[in-house]
Every structure is written in C-alpha cells, then in structure tokens.
Enzyme design. Sequence first.
Site, short mmCIF file in Angstrom:
data_model
loop_
_atom_site.label_atom_id
_atom_site.label_comp_id
_atom_site.label_asym_id
_atom_site.label_seq_id
_atom_site.Cartn_x
_atom_site.Cartn_y
_atom_site.Cartn_z
N CYS A 166 -10.44 18.57 7.48
CA CYS A 166 -9.73 19.32 6.42
C CYS A 166 -10.50 19.34 5.10
O CYS A 166 -10.23 20.17 4.24
CB CYS A 166 -8.33 18.76 6.23
SG CYS A 166 -7.30 18.99 7.68
N HIS B 219 -6.21 21.36 -0.97
CA HIS B 219 -6.06 21.56 0.48
C HIS B 219 -4.57 21.60 0.78
O HIS B 219 -3.80 20.78 0.27
CB HIS B 219 -6.73 20.41 1.24
CG HIS B 219 -6.36 20.37 2.68
ND1 HIS B 219 -6.45 21.49 3.49
CD2 HIS B 219 -5.87 19.37 3.47
CE1 HIS B 219 -6.05 21.16 4.71
NE2 HIS B 219 -5.69 19.88 4.72
N ASN C 274 -1.03 24.07 7.61
CA ASN C 274 -2.32 23.43 7.34
C ASN C 274 -3.38 24.12 8.20
O ASN C 274 -3.40 23.96 9.42
CB ASN C 274 -2.21 21.94 7.67
CG ASN C 274 -3.50 21.18 7.41
OD1 ASN C 274 -4.55 21.77 7.17
ND2 ASN C 274 -3.42 19.86 7.46
#
Length: 325
Positions: A115, A252, A282
Amino acid sequence: MTKIRSVVLGCGSYLPGQVVTNAQLAARIDTSDEWIVQRTGIRERHIAAEGEFTSHLAIKAAQAALSDAGVDAQSIELIVLATSTPDNTFPATAVTVQNGLGIHHGAAFDLQAVCSGFVFALATADNFLRSGAYKRALVIGAETFSRILDWNDRGTCVLFGDGAGAVVLEAQEQAGKTADRGVLTTHLRSDGRHKAKLFVDGGPSSTQTVGHLRMEGREVFKHAVGMITDVIVDAFEATGLNADSIDWFVPHQANKRIIDASAHKLHIAPQKVVLTVDRHGNTSAASIPLALSVARKDGRIKRGDLVLLEAMGGGFTWGSALVRW
Ligand SMILES: CC(C)(COP(=O)(O)OP(=O)(O)OC[C@H]1O[C@@H](n2cnc3c(N)ncnc32)[C@H](O)[C@@H]1OP(=O)(O)O)[C@@H](O)C(=O)NCCC(=O)NCCS
C-alpha cells in the site's frame, strides 16, 4: 544556484466499471453495510471484470495522466509502476504498460511496497529525475486486489478494491525553495519484523501459487497512526513546513478511522483531508493517485498548492511526500 526538481505536470486515473456495494457483499457473506461503514468508512468499491488486468487499468490511467499533462507518450523516458498484483510473476507489468503506450525507449520497472507503493515509486522516480538520468517519468499505482482476496474471509474481503492512478513528472531547474513547484521531500521506511501481520500466503518461490491476502487487522490498526505521523513529522522537519502550511492532505485510503486519527494527531483541519475510501475502498498502491485525480478534477488541488501524501502497508512499509503542485 539552481536545483533540479520533479514537477507534477498532470495526473489521471481509471476505475473498472463494476461497482460492488456493501449491501451486495452482505448478500454473499456474513457482514452488513452498517458494520463496514462504521469500522472503515467504505460504502462501495470497483472490481475489475474478467479478463481485465492490472496493466489494462494502468494503461488507461497513464493515458489520462498524459492527456492532463498535455505531453506525448514518446517524451516519457521512465515508468515506475507500483503494484502487488502484477499481470504475471514476470515480466514487470510496467513493461506491458510501456508497450501498450507505444513507448520502446527508456526504462520501465515494477516496484513492490504494497500500500506504500505509490509513495515509494514517487520517491524513486524523483531521485532518478533529480540525478539527471531522465527528464520525464510516469509514476503509476495500479492494482487488482480482488484477485488475491479470500472472498470467504469477511475480515479482509470487504476492505479492498481495484483501480489505477498515475502522475507525469518532469525534471525542471529552479531555485529549489519550498514555494517552488515539485516534490519537496520524500521519506521512506520499512520494518520486516511486522511482515506476518499483513501478507499474501503464496508466491512463486514458497508455494508456486498466487495465494490470498491475510491480515491481523487490529495489529495493523495499532501501528498505523504512529508510523504515519512519524514520517510526516520527518517531512515537516526536512522542509521547515507544518500542518498549517498544508493545503491538502491526500493519505493512503485504507480506513477512514486511521485517516481521521492521523489528521487529528497532526492538527490537520478535516476540510483539508481528501477522502475517497468511501467510494473506492482500499486500492493499495493506486489509492493516492486515484485520490489526487479526484481532487484535481473537482478543482480542489490547484497549481501552487502544498499537498501532503502518506501511506502505510504490508511489510510494514510506510512513507511520506510533500509536493508543491
Ligand atoms: C479490519 C478492521 C476494520 C476490523 O475492525 P476491528 O474493530 O479491529 O474488528 P475485529 O477484527 O477485532 O473483529 C471484531 C468482530 O467483528 C467481526 N468482523 C470482522 N469482519 C467483519 C465484517 N466484515 N462484518 C461483520 N463482522 C466482522 C469479527 O469476526 C469479530 O467478531 P467476534 O468479536 O465475534 O469475534 C480493523 O481492524 C482495521 O481497519 N484494521 C486496519 C486494516 C487496514 O487498514 N489494513 C490495510 C492497511 S494498508
């Protein structure tokens, strides 16, 4: 004395057409819209169609970024593509993207920091540009996480989505003050002691399978805010800037509660936070350039704005970047 800075010329993104709502997930597994929204802020996510690969999403995002920047694909000398869901074990998905864009010069490679991938890719491209090795780069985050989810594990499958985003960077000579445009500073960290808290239980060398994402959600949550705020403080210390100087915080997009807690701890006003996790879920390495693209398109991020990026992910890896747009 002039310095080379990596200036953002444009950004773009692409989301697969299929949208899956929390209610649709609740029809298949033991979960509810209320639980997902309350714990994560996620309401829906996009899922790639059968036969639609990470490279397909990445090419569309790259084309949108090139068009936003107003530059020709042939002027790109470097492609850094952050992904944990490549089309194949090799070659790098970046090479497929390079070929898809009709570019047959320069270099293209993948970067794997889960990520945190986009922040790591941005920092990598920035260093190549500032060294004088290349003049223009495409930095892409692209993922099809739906392909590595265990759709029977309600603790993970509700969290992720597919998508891609990209930015075009150009090396420009300038005074190099914090008021000047470009990537002002980047800070990357990793600590493999945490590798079993968020990982995929397969791979070419270990199992000869692709594997599925596994996560100790509470453990990730526990470390996230501290790690994120540490690298942001590093960015502030390196530049002499602070939370008041920031125009937009583009974190993020893993979980609204992590984002809110990080912004609160750093004293960043809620109206400066760009939030897309509700609509995208996500999307791992794609989440930051997707959010940048949304905030550019709706007119929030303007030329000259100070944009703070941060990410944290499997490894653990974590990082920050301060960009004068
Ligand atoms: C995943 C996360 C939302 C789970 O929330 P939590 O409050 O920690 O929940 P827990 O995992 O402790 O589970 C609490 C209960 O909810 C249940 N639960 C888990 N997922 C569920 C779901 N989708 N729907 C309904 N119930 C669920 C659990 O089974 C557990 O039930 P039990 O108490 O009967 O055993 C949270 O830990 C989180 O956001 N972590 C960070 C994850 C992340 O961002 N990862 C990516 C980083 S890049």
